[in-house]
Every structure is written in C-alpha cells, then in structure tokens.
Design an enzyme around this catalytic site. Structure first.
Site, mmCIF file in Angstrom:
data_model
loop_
_atom_site.group_PDB
_atom_site.id
_atom_site.type_symbol
_atom_site.label_atom_id
_atom_site.label_comp_id
_atom_site.label_asym_id
_atom_site.label_seq_id
_atom_site.Cartn_x
_atom_site.Cartn_y
_atom_site.Cartn_z
ATOM 1 N N ASN A 118 0.889 -1.276 -0.041
ATOM 2 C CA ASN A 118 -0.055 -0.074 -0.115
ATOM 3 C C ASN A 118 0.890 1.355 0.092
ATOM 4 O OD1 ASN A 118 -2.547 1.126 0.417
ATOM 5 N ND2 ASN A 118 -1.638 2.098 2.142
ATOM 6 N N THR A 144 8.701 9.784 8.789
ATOM 7 C CA THR A 144 8.525 9.673 10.189
ATOM 8 C C THR A 144 9.686 9.694 10.813
ATOM 9 O OG1 THR A 144 7.500 8.221 11.918
ATOM 10 C CG2 THR A 144 8.498 7.065 10.024
ATOM 11 N N SER A 179 9.653 -1.162 12.693
ATOM 12 C CA SER A 179 8.715 -2.120 12.467
ATOM 13 C C SER A 179 8.783 -2.121 10.849
ATOM 14 C CB SER A 179 7.221 -1.483 13.053
ATOM 15 O OG SER A 179 7.054 -0.233 12.436
ATOM 16 N N TYR A 181 6.102 -1.365 9.422
ATOM 17 C CA TYR A 181 5.532 0.078 8.696
ATOM 18 C C TYR A 181 6.635 1.261 8.772
ATOM 19 C CZ TYR A 181 4.459 5.031 9.889
ATOM 20 O OH TYR A 181 4.330 6.336 10.147
ATOM 21 N N HIS A 182 7.454 1.189 9.666
ATOM 22 C CA HIS A 182 8.485 2.388 9.710
ATOM 23 C C HIS A 182 9.611 2.077 8.235
ATOM 24 C CE1 HIS A 182 7.370 3.038 14.036
ATOM 25 N NE2 HIS A 182 7.563 4.179 13.538
ATOM 26 N N LYS A 185 8.416 3.245 5.121
ATOM 27 C CA LYS A 185 8.767 4.769 4.900
ATOM 28 C C LYS A 185 10.192 5.124 4.581
ATOM 29 C CE LYS A 185 5.312 7.003 6.833
ATOM 30 N NZ LYS A 185 4.198 7.675 5.990
ATOM 31 N N VAL A 211 2.264 12.765 16.423
ATOM 32 C CA VAL A 211 1.228 14.009 16.493
ATOM 33 C C VAL A 211 0.405 13.752 17.683
ATOM 34 C CG1 VAL A 211 -0.187 15.377 15.352
ATOM 35 C CG2 VAL A 211 1.558 14.134 14.070
ATOM 36 N N VAL A 254 2.512 1.778 30.407
ATOM 37 C CA VAL A 254 4.099 1.916 29.829
ATOM 38 C C VAL A 254 4.518 0.560 29.406
ATOM 39 C CG1 VAL A 254 6.284 2.615 30.488
ATOM 40 C CG2 VAL A 254 4.268 4.095 31.402
ATOM 41 N N VAL A 327 9.840 -5.083 20.222
ATOM 42 C CA VAL A 327 11.382 -5.307 20.141
ATOM 43 C C VAL A 327 11.840 -3.943 19.793
ATOM 44 C CG1 VAL A 327 13.451 -6.774 19.496
ATOM 45 C CG2 VAL A 327 11.115 -7.702 19.683
HETATM 46 P P1 NAD Z 1 -4.575 8.108 9.195
HETATM 47 O O1 NAD Z 1 -4.732 6.586 9.233
HETATM 48 O O2 NAD Z 1 -5.506 8.785 10.188
HETATM 49 O O3 NAD Z 1 -5.021 8.823 7.822
HETATM 50 C C1 NAD Z 1 -4.249 8.141 6.538
HETATM 51 C C2 NAD Z 1 -5.365 8.404 5.679
HETATM 52 O O4 NAD Z 1 -4.839 7.929 4.216
HETATM 53 C C3 NAD Z 1 -6.870 7.390 5.881
HETATM 54 O O5 NAD Z 1 -7.678 8.319 5.770
HETATM 55 C C4 NAD Z 1 -6.277 6.477 4.665
HETATM 56 O O6 NAD Z 1 -7.937 5.953 4.291
HETATM 57 C C5 NAD Z 1 -5.795 6.971 3.552
HETATM 58 N N1 NAD Z 1 -5.073 5.909 2.781
HETATM 59 C C6 NAD Z 1 -4.237 5.037 3.161
HETATM 60 N N2 NAD Z 1 -3.943 4.404 2.031
HETATM 61 C C7 NAD Z 1 -4.503 4.817 1.035
HETATM 62 C C8 NAD Z 1 -4.555 4.654 -0.346
HETATM 63 N N3 NAD Z 1 -3.663 3.472 -0.686
HETATM 64 N N4 NAD Z 1 -5.085 5.314 -1.187
HETATM 65 C C9 NAD Z 1 -5.910 6.294 -0.530
HETATM 66 N N5 NAD Z 1 -5.791 6.862 0.643
HETATM 67 C C10 NAD Z 1 -5.117 6.012 1.499
HETATM 68 O O7 NAD Z 1 -3.423 8.466 9.469
HETATM 69 P P2 NAD Z 1 -2.522 9.994 10.089
HETATM 70 O O8 NAD Z 1 -2.316 9.518 11.503
HETATM 71 O O9 NAD Z 1 -3.340 11.042 9.395
HETATM 72 O O10 NAD Z 1 -0.986 9.835 9.318
HETATM 73 C C11 NAD Z 1 -1.065 10.448 8.017
HETATM 74 C C12 NAD Z 1 0.497 10.318 7.452
HETATM 75 O O11 NAD Z 1 1.401 10.980 8.299
HETATM 76 C C13 NAD Z 1 0.966 8.780 7.423
HETATM 77 O O12 NAD Z 1 1.662 8.842 6.088
HETATM 78 C C14 NAD Z 1 1.836 8.771 8.514
HETATM 79 O O13 NAD Z 1 2.720 7.571 8.314
HETATM 80 C C15 NAD Z 1 2.477 10.005 8.708
HETATM 81 N N6 NAD Z 1 2.587 10.158 10.288
HETATM 82 C C16 NAD Z 1 1.681 10.245 11.094
HETATM 83 C C17 NAD Z 1 2.108 10.566 12.358
HETATM 84 C C18 NAD Z 1 0.966 10.448 13.790
HETATM 85 O O14 NAD Z 1 1.734 10.645 14.758
HETATM 86 N N7 NAD Z 1 -0.157 10.455 13.318
HETATM 87 C C19 NAD Z 1 3.189 10.690 12.845
HETATM 88 C C20 NAD Z 1 4.210 10.883 11.886
HETATM 89 C C21 NAD Z 1 4.050 10.698 10.408
HETATM 90 N N1 USQ Z 2 4.098 2.550 23.972
HETATM 91 C C1 USQ Z 2 3.960 2.354 25.132
HETATM 92 N N2 USQ Z 2 2.552 2.190 25.741
HETATM 93 C C2 USQ Z 2 1.588 2.230 24.766
HETATM 94 C C3 USQ Z 2 1.695 2.425 23.513
HETATM 95 C C4 USQ Z 2 3.027 2.604 23.242
HETATM 96 O O1 USQ Z 2 4.920 2.328 26.129
HETATM 97 O O2 USQ Z 2 0.488 2.021 25.556
HETATM 98 C C5 USQ Z 2 5.474 2.913 23.549
HETATM 99 C C6 USQ Z 2 5.837 1.975 22.422
HETATM 100 O O3 USQ Z 2 6.487 0.853 23.027
HETATM 101 C C7 USQ Z 2 6.985 2.970 21.680
HETATM 102 C C8 USQ Z 2 6.417 4.452 22.046
HETATM 103 O O4 USQ Z 2 5.562 4.223 23.205
HETATM 104 O O5 USQ Z 2 8.182 3.087 22.248
HETATM 105 C C9 USQ Z 2 5.789 4.989 20.725
HETATM 106 O O6 USQ Z 2 4.624 4.173 20.362
HETATM 107 P P1 USQ Z 2 3.501 4.917 19.535
HETATM 108 O O7 USQ Z 2 2.474 3.663 19.546
HETATM 109 O O8 USQ Z 2 3.038 6.025 20.368
HETATM 110 O O9 USQ Z 2 3.843 5.599 18.105
HETATM 111 P P2 USQ Z 2 4.518 4.673 17.048
HETATM 112 O O10 USQ Z 2 4.247 3.417 17.033
HETATM 113 O O11 USQ Z 2 6.252 5.164 17.046
HETATM 114 O O12 USQ Z 2 3.760 5.305 15.728
HETATM 115 C C10 USQ Z 2 3.323 6.627 15.736
HETATM 116 C C11 USQ Z 2 2.438 6.608 14.597
HETATM 117 C C12 USQ Z 2 2.957 6.518 13.328
HETATM 118 C C13 USQ Z 2 4.224 7.669 13.177
HETATM 119 C C14 USQ Z 2 5.010 7.728 14.594
HETATM 120 C C15 USQ Z 2 6.129 8.710 14.563
HETATM 121 O O13 USQ Z 2 1.518 5.664 14.725
HETATM 122 O O14 USQ Z 2 2.504 6.823 12.038
HETATM 123 O O15 USQ Z 2 5.099 7.624 12.021
HETATM 124 O O16 USQ Z 2 4.418 7.775 15.683
HETATM 125 S S1 USQ Z 2 7.797 8.211 15.239
HETATM 126 O O17 USQ Z 2 7.340 7.412 16.369
HETATM 127 O O18 USQ Z 2 8.408 9.313 15.282
HETATM 128 O O19 USQ Z 2 8.526 7.220 14.214
#
Ligand code: NAD
Ligand code: USQ
Length: 383
Positions: A118, A144, A179, A181-182, A185, A211, A254, A327
């Site tokens: 995706n 990220t 992960s 996911y990461h 990116k 965020v 935590v 991990v």
């Molecule tokens: P979110 O899941 O709330 O929003 C993502 C949106 O993208 C969703 O509405 C989903 O339907 C859409 N989407 C996903 N795959 C798609 C596809 N193939 N085609 C069209 N639409 C698609 O996520 P978010 O928290 O708003 O994060 C947005 C972006 O910011 C992500 O790329 C995420 O990795 C990045 N990011 C988020 C955070 C965070 O803390 N939320 C932190 C760092 C980076």
């Molecule tokens: N954690 C806890 N307790 C919880 C949940 C998480 O201790 O209940 C810990 C996790 O082990 C990790 C840390 O908190 O060490 C951060 O986890 P998180 O779930 O708050 O955030 P993360 O998985 O890193 O992902 C989120 C967003 C992702 C974005 C990322 C930014 O979901 O989209 O890319 O934050 S960053 O962390 O800078 O890569």
C-alpha cells in the site's frame, strides 16, 4: 495554489485540508476511506465520533463558503490516480495516504505485506504521475522520525557528512527503523530520493514525530468537523492511550522500562509545517528532508505529564510497567535536530500547555464511548 491532500480523511490530512482551505488555498481531498474500513475489520474506532467525509466537507462549505473537491479511490490504482490528477491539476501534492500503524504492520505476514505494498506502490504511482504529466508539482511526503531508529549519535535532518579512509561525502542518514511500517517509510524515502535525482522532481520528505491533539482552529469550529482520536492497541499512540486510560481509571500502560524516547508535535504545528513546506518548495531535483517535531519525551515523561495534568481535574492515575510487546531499546540516547522548519518560521506549541484542552478534556468528555477491550496491546513483535 492548488493543493491535493492525499489521505485527507485521516487525522493529519483532515486538519491540514481545513487549515489550507481556510487560508485561501484551493484544496482537494483524495482518500480511499480505507482507514475507516481497517478500523471496522479490527473492531476498533476513534473515541471522538467523526462524520462521513461528504458530511464533513459539506459542513465546512456551509460554515465558510469554501469548497473542497473530493476524490474517493485508492492511489495504488494508477488509472484512478492519474484521472484525479488530470481533473484537479495540483501544484502541490501533500501525501498522507498510507497505512500508518506500526502494530498493524506487525500483526502477521498479510498485514506486513499489505502495509508495504500500500505505502510503497502508492508513493511510486504518485512519482510516476508527477514525472509523466505534472513535472512542476512539488511533492510533500510524510515520512517519520522512526525511520532513523534510536542511534547512539545525534540525528541530523536527512543527511550526514561522513569521513571514511580520508575521503568525505554527504550521505543519507543511516536508517534503523523498528517495524515493517517504519521500514515502508524508509523504502519510500529511497524511492523519492532516486526519482528526484533521475527525473528532477522537487520533493520534501517530512520526518514527522508522533502527533497529538484533537483541536485545530478549524476542526474545533463545529462538532461535524471534529478530528479522530485513536486509543486502541493498534492505532492509538502512547499519549492518546494514556489520556483515555487516565479518564477511565485504567493504569497507564508503559511498555517495559519506559525510557523509549520519541519526537512529538501538536497537530496545530503539523498543519503549519505543511503550509511552510508548500509555500517554500524544494528546488527542481532536490530531495529535501525536514525533521518535523517540536519536543522530545520519553514514555515515562509522558506518563508523568498525564498524571500531573489529570491531578488538576481530580483524576487519580496509576502507572503500570507492562511487558513490552515490541522489540526496541527501552533506555537509549536520543537527540535529533529540527531547525529547518523553525528557520522557516514555525512557532511551536508545547505539550504542557495543550495536554488538558486538546487531549484529556476530550478523553473525559467521550469516555463513555471507550471500549475497555481495546486498552491492552494485542500485537506482539515476537514470533
Ligand atoms: P490516518 O490513518 O488517520 O490517515 C491516513 C489516511 O490515508 C486515511 O484516511 C486512509 O484512508 C488514507 N489512505 C491510506 N492508504 C491509502 C491509499 N492507498 N489510497 C488512498 N488513501 C489511502 O493517518 P495519520 O495519522 O493522519 O497519518 C498520516 C500520515 O502521516 C501517514 O503517512 C503517517 O505515516 C504520517 N505520520 C503520522 C504520525 C502520527 O502521529 N499520526 C506521525 C508521523 C508520521
Ligand atoms: N508505547 C507504550 N505504551 C503504549 C503504547 C506505546 O509504552 O500503550 C510505547 C511504544 O513501545 C513505543 C512508543 O510508545 O516505544 C511510541 O509508540 P506509539 O504507538 O506512540 O507510536 P509509534 O508506533 O512510534 O507510531 C506513531 C504513529 C506513526 C508515526 C510515529 C512517529 O502511529 O504513524 O510514524 O508515531 S515516530 O515514532 O517518530 O516514528
């Protein structure tokens, strides 16, 4: 300026679309609405009740007279993507449209493969659409901070100067993500960097921290514009989860020792960073990297801040160090640079000022909607 917000029905995308629309940009949202579907399949949901995207956009129009065009479809489908681009003719493409949960990507093989296909295919399709028909469009892509992992040296913004055997070069900063996911990116960053080099595309990769916050000027205008607040073990971030746990009397979860340190920013700063990136675009062929965050905290710091803020509204909050399902290093050095966006004029909000208004108050207001089954983590990184 015409800005296409891909992923505009999501958390960051919705707030960004409204912020830009409110400031006079001509905004369109493109989204597959897949995130709502993934929530449904997992049986989880946002704490705050979000309206369907069509209702959100209609309400925005009623309140402000500003139109937001909507394209519903999947960016991994190139035919849909290029037709949407042709119709809207974007000058800036803000790309939030990915699967963004680390735990989701670690559920099993199927979810890992899905996340990487995706995210990587969607971004590649955008790069080809820019190359073939919109070569002057600026791509603003959400990366990220987790791409860097937790190295034992300072984290630079995208690049590091290295001296090796008497020779020097400026190279992409090493990536050690935690992960699948990461990792997706990181793969995106490499693909975008390469496309910039060979096709001259201008691109900005925003390595965003975690965020937080529900409120922006625009999403706070009306109940129908409310943003999402994820708290479950898959999509909920630690800080969101702690606030919901505090509101419902559950000890804060935590993971492990809690010394994991991450970068953070307020959603009001996210939307401002997006505007700064699009109004100060990258040059032709430039792969520009900004670290998009304002503060660094450990998970223990977050727990203490939630306890302190909760105390002011009479919540008695316990902390539980539960077994870490991930991990990752639980005690480590973490120091990252973030001057590029500050130099462009970002004026940060601070967590200590917004924790109550933009998180804990929402958590207490909607606490009856909490599903207690979603509090504990359900996904393990281990075999
Ligand atoms: P979110 O899941 O709330 O929003 C993502 C949106 O993208 C969703 O509405 C989903 O339907 C859409 N989407 C996903 N795959 C798609 C596809 N193939 N085609 C069209 N639409 C698609 O996520 P978010 O928290 O708003 O994060 C947005 C972006 O910011 C992500 O790329 C995420 O990795 C990045 N990011 C988020 C955070 C965070 O803390 N939320 C932190 C760092 C980076
Ligand atoms: N954690 C806890 N307790 C919880 C949940 C998480 O201790 O209940 C810990 C996790 O082990 C990790 C840390 O908190 O060490 C951060 O986890 P998180 O779930 O708050 O955030 P993360 O998985 O890193 O992902 C989120 C967003 C992702 C974005 C990322 C930014 O979901 O989209 O890319 O934050 S960053 O962390 O800078 O890569």
């Amino acid at each position: 300026m015409k800005v296409l917000v891909i992923g505009g029905d999501g958390y960051c995308g919705w707030a960004t679309a409204l912020h830009l629309s409110n400031r006079g940009y001509d905004v369109a949202i493109l989204d597959s609405l897949a995130r709502r579907h993934w929530d449904d399949k997992l049986g989880v949901g946002t704490l705050t009740p979000i309206a369907p995207i069509q209702k959100r956009i209609q309400r925005w129009y009623e309140l402000t007279g500003k139109k937001i065009e909507l394209f519903i479809g999947d960016i991994t489908n190139y035919d849909f993507l290029i037709k949407s681009f042709r119709k809207f003719e974007p000058e800036s493409i803000v790309h939030f449209g990915e699967q963004r949960s680390a735990p989701y990507s670690m559920i099993d093989r199927e979810h890992s493969v899905f996340t990487q296909v995706n995210n990587v295919v969607g971004t590649l399709n955008i790069l080809y659409a820019i190359r073939d028909e919109f070569p002057d469009s600026h791509l603003v892509k959400l990366g990220t901070m987790g791409e860097y992992g937790t190295p034992n040296i300072d984290i630079e913004e995208g690049y590091i100067e290295i001296e090796h055997n008497g020779r020097k070069d400026v190279l992409p900063y090493p990536k050690q993500p935690g992960s699948f996911y990461h990792l997706s990116k990181v793969h995106d960053s490499h693909n975008i960097h390469f496309a910039c080099q060979i096709w001259g595309i201008p691109a900005t990769d925003l390595n965003q921290g975690v965020v937080y916050g529900v409120l922006t000027e625009e999403t706070g205008m009306d109940e129908l514009l409310i943003n999402r607040l994820d708290y479950d073990g898959v999509f909920g971030t630690a800080l969101n989860r702690f606030c919901i746990q505090a509101a419902t009397g559950h000890p804060l979860t935590v993971y492990g020792k809690g010394g994991q340190t991450r970068a953070f920013l307020d959603i009001r700063d996210t939307v401002r960073c997006m505007e700064l990136a699009i109004t100060n675009p990258a040059n032709e062929g430039e792969f520009r990297v900004f670290n998009q965050f304002t503060e660094l905290f450990s998970i223990n710091d977050l727990a203490h801040m939630v306890q302190k803020a909760g105390d002011t509204i009479g919540l008695k909050i316990a902390v539980d160090n539960i077994e870490n399902p991930r991990v990752e290093l639980e005690e480590h050095y973490f120091n990252a640079k973030n001057t590029n966006l500050l130099d462009l004029g970002l004026q940060p909000h601070y967590l200590s000022d917004s924790l109550l208004d933009s998180l804990l108050n929402f958590a207490t207001k909607y606490k009856d909607r909490v599903d207690a089954q979603q509090i504990l983590p359900t996904v393990s990184w281990r075999r």
